[in-house]
Write a protein that holds these residues in place. Structure first.
Motif, PDB file in Angstrom:
ATOM      1  N   HIS A   1     -18.680  27.536  56.364  1.00  0.00           N
ATOM      2  CA  HIS A   1     -18.046  26.573  55.465  1.00  0.00           C
ATOM      3  C   HIS A   1     -17.551  27.265  54.201  1.00  0.00           C
ATOM      4  O   HIS A   1     -16.456  26.990  53.717  1.00  0.00           O
ATOM      5  CB  HIS A   1     -19.048  25.459  55.123  1.00  0.00           C
ATOM      6  N   LEU A   2     -18.355  28.203  53.682  1.00  0.00           N
ATOM      7  CA  LEU A   2     -17.934  28.905  52.480  1.00  0.00           C
ATOM      8  C   LEU A   2     -16.604  29.629  52.708  1.00  0.00           C
ATOM      9  O   LEU A   2     -15.741  29.661  51.839  1.00  0.00           O
ATOM     10  CB  LEU A   2     -18.984  29.919  52.005  1.00  0.00           C
ATOM     11  N   GLY A   3     -16.456  30.202  53.892  1.00  0.00           N
ATOM     12  CA  GLY A   3     -15.205  30.890  54.208  1.00  0.00           C
ATOM     13  C   GLY A   3     -14.012  29.960  54.081  1.00  0.00           C
ATOM     14  O   GLY A   3     -12.976  30.323  53.512  1.00  0.00           O
ATOM     15  N   ILE A   4     -14.156  28.749  54.603  1.00  0.00           N
ATOM     16  CA  ILE A   4     -13.042  27.795  54.540  1.00  0.00           C
ATOM     17  C   ILE A   4     -12.803  27.350  53.097  1.00  0.00           C
ATOM     18  O   ILE A   4     -11.661  27.257  52.652  1.00  0.00           O
ATOM     19  CB  ILE A   4     -13.335  26.573  55.460  1.00  0.00           C
ATOM     20  N   ILE A   5     -13.898  27.108  52.349  1.00  0.00           N
ATOM     21  CA  ILE A   5     -13.750  26.757  50.922  1.00  0.00           C
ATOM     22  C   ILE A   5     -12.986  27.870  50.209  1.00  0.00           C
ATOM     23  O   ILE A   5     -12.032  27.633  49.469  1.00  0.00           O
ATOM     24  CB  ILE A   5     -15.133  26.589  50.240  1.00  0.00           C
TER      25      ILE A   5
END
Lengths: 179, 427
Positions: free
Chosen positions: B360-364
């Motif tokens: 999720h952090l990657g997408i954020i």
């Protein structure tokens, strides 16, 4: 880089060098596409594969990356933050570029020197990698590329520094950011 | 002493020194300070030859440059126009969809604005779309699509995250899966806004006849299978990433050079070099940052960073708000590739400490970076658009504002609703 400020023979030599660089890049990229496709073909149609292809592909990535970086330094196209150069005059810009090029050149030279020591020790201990290939041969691209990039930035430092010091900037329009 | 050194490095960075040299210097000084032999930097750089996922980067980049150099962008616009031109506001949606698809294949490098914007901007004006709307649309579209596979930033995030020795390693196909819904939400939200603007402006539809439809289809017959093979292959799990990249590169090479004959052999060497300059600029930064990241982990900088932030920020929500603000600023200043290799090694462990899923952090991260490209005053795509379409940059700012606000809304949704990103991620 404005080749006009070099003697003609030097410009010709550097032109030849650029062509050689381009040819090597094209050759390595062609090998990458060809070998990767060959491996897929072998696996799909003959249910087999050559064990040396995968490690070769990975080494090709390293070589392409570093030689690509060398080509990028040819005309100052490395990724950088371009936040304040707009604010400077042409002469000040040349001075700043000379300074940042000097910095980059020294950093690359230090990396190249320590990479050379590393490759030297691998040579001494005769380390081998896949298919019995000597490791130092595959690693040698690191000192070579960083050394050559250091030379490019050294040349850039001299050329831009000369432009900054020249009192009448009659060729200011021909300069600016190349590439 | 250390602060002074960091300030000096920052000054040199702002003056325009190449970033890879700055990262290398940081690593060299760090290891020297720890009394570690500096040849460790070369050993770390050699790890570029030990990561199978990296094989995909030169192959996809080469394919993207070939596509950009051929007449594939014209054909893509023509074909999408056939499919969507019948809708009111259809051409605006055409612009969004084609740009998203094209960026996914070429990485986010400004190529989209240069290659597609040059076709779409005049086409939008000819079709009677308001000038300001059209300018904002093509500027915004330039970075749309970097959440869709096989976009380079997604791959690079996976590679960098894998260096972090997390308990739960990040898989690149999970990152690909996570980008789908947030990416679609961006396209849908911008399309809805475009349709609404054009309905109000009373724009008529431009339906396309059957003969044009057949001609457009025949024209792009060779490129049509490409997205299906690549996206189907990757999302369907038939191909490893590097295999999909090899198939794409070979296929595009055969089609554009051999069959369509739009790139002559003499031009091919130049395209190869251009694409490898881009690859070299990215990989050398990645290489030296492997060294600096290793130094950071060894000296437990991320853990200390987390402890410091933890002392001031106790809940995840506040942390995410601060992260959004930070990344937005970062996205303005730094291109996406440098930002990934410099900031992810520090931000990822901190975020995981707050319970944020690493995928999720990657997408954020990438969604914020995408927004950063069009954030005034220094977002990169604003300048590329100003230069490419010969409009004053202030006009580009004004034109982009509504699109910026919509994307900002989407980025906030993506940040605070993890399930949207993690819906397709397999456990």
């Amino acid at each position: 880089m404005s080749e006009g400020s070099l003697p003609r023979s030097a410009a010709q030599a550097s032109g030849l060098l650029h062509q050689l660089e381009d040819a090597v890049l094209a050759l390595l990229l062609g090998a990458l596409v060809g070998l990767a496709s060959l491996q897929i073909g072998l696996r799909t149609f003959f249910d087999t594969g050559l064990p040396w292809i995968d490690p070769t592909l990975r080494v090709l990535v390293l070589w392409l990356g570093l030689l690509g970086a060398l080509a990028a330094s040819r005309d100052g196209r490395h990724i950088r933050i371009d936040a304040v150069s707009r604010l400077f005059s042409e002469r000040a810009k040349a001075g700043v570029t000379a300074g940042t090029s000097l910095f980059a050149g020294v950093a690359c030279a230090v990396v190249a020197w320590h990479a050379l020591r590393f490759v030297g020790s691998e040579f001494e201990y005769a380390t081998t990698t896949f298919s019995g290939i000597p490791a130092w041969a595959l690693e040698s691209i690191i000192p070579f590329a960083f050394g050559a990039i250091a030379l490019r930035y050294a040349k850039r430092t001299v050329l831009e520094g000369r432009r900054a010091l020249r009192a009448n900037s009659d060729d200011a329009g021909a300069g600016g950011d190349p590439g | 002493m250390i602060q002074a050194g960091l300030l000096l490095l920052l000054a040199v960075a702002l003056l325009g020194a190449p970033l890879f040299a700055l990262i290398a210097t940081t690593a060299l000084i760090g290891f020297w300070h720890e009394g570690i032999d500096l040849s460790v930097v070369a050993i770390e750089i050699y790890r570029l030859a030990e990561m199978p996922a990296l094989v995909a980067i030169p192959l996809f980049t080469f394919a993207g440059y070939l596509l950009g150099e051929s007449r594939a962008p014209d054909r893509l616009v023509r074909l999408t126009h056939v499919m969507l031109g019948g809708l009111p506001g259809g051409l605006a949606v055409v612009a969004l969809v084609t740009c998203a698809l094209f960026t996914a294949f070429t990485g986010a490098s400004g190529v989209t604005i240069v290659a597609l914007g040059a076709l779409l901007y005049p086409a939008l004006l000819r079709a009677g779309y308001p000038e300001r709307f059209s300018l904002g649309l093509v500027t915004t579209s330039g970075s749309l699509g970097l959440l869709f596979a096989p976009a380079l930033p997604l791959i690079l995030y996976g590679v960098v995250a894998q260096q972090m020795r997390l308990e739960q390693p990040v898989r690149i196909d999970d990152v690909f899966a996570a980008g789908v819904l947030p990416g679609l939400l961006m396209v849908v939200a911008l399309s809805a806004w475009s349709l609404w603007v054009c309905r109000r402006a009373g724009h008529v539809r431009a339906p396309v006849g059957w003969s044009e439809a057949r001609a457009a289809l025949r024209d792009s017959i060779w490129e049509i299978p490409l997205p299906f093979v690549v996206l189907g292959g990757i999302y369907g799990g038939w191909f490893a990433l590097s295999e999909a990249a090899a198939v794409t590169a070979l296929y595009v090479l055969v089609v554009e050079v051999g069959i369509n004959r739009e790139i002559r052999l003499s031009r091919l060497a130049a395209v190869m070099r251009e694409s490898m300059v881009m690859v070299g600029a990215i990989l050398i930064i990645l290489g030296v940052s492997l060294a600096s990241t290793n130094y950071l982990i060894d000296t437990e900088v991320p853990a200390r960073m987390f402890a410091t932030i933890r002392a001031h920020v106790d809940d995840r929500l506040t942390f995410l708000i601060l992260l959004n603000l930070f990344l937005l600023g970062l996205g303005m200043m730094l291109d996406i590739f440098s930002a990934l290799v410099i900031v992810v090694p520090i931000a990822l462990p901190v975020a995981v400490g707050y319970g944020v899923d690493p995928v999720h952090l990657g997408i954020i991260f990438l969604a914020n970076m995408q927004l950063g490209y069009i954030t005034p005053p220094v977002g990169m795509n604003l300048f590329i658009a100003s230069y490419r379409f010969e409009r004053p940059v202030l006009e580009v700012y004004r034109a982009t504002v509504p699109f910026f606000l919509i994307l900002l809304g989407v980025v906030l949704v993506v940040t605070y609703w993890p399930a949207l990103s993690l819906f397709f991620v397999r456990d």
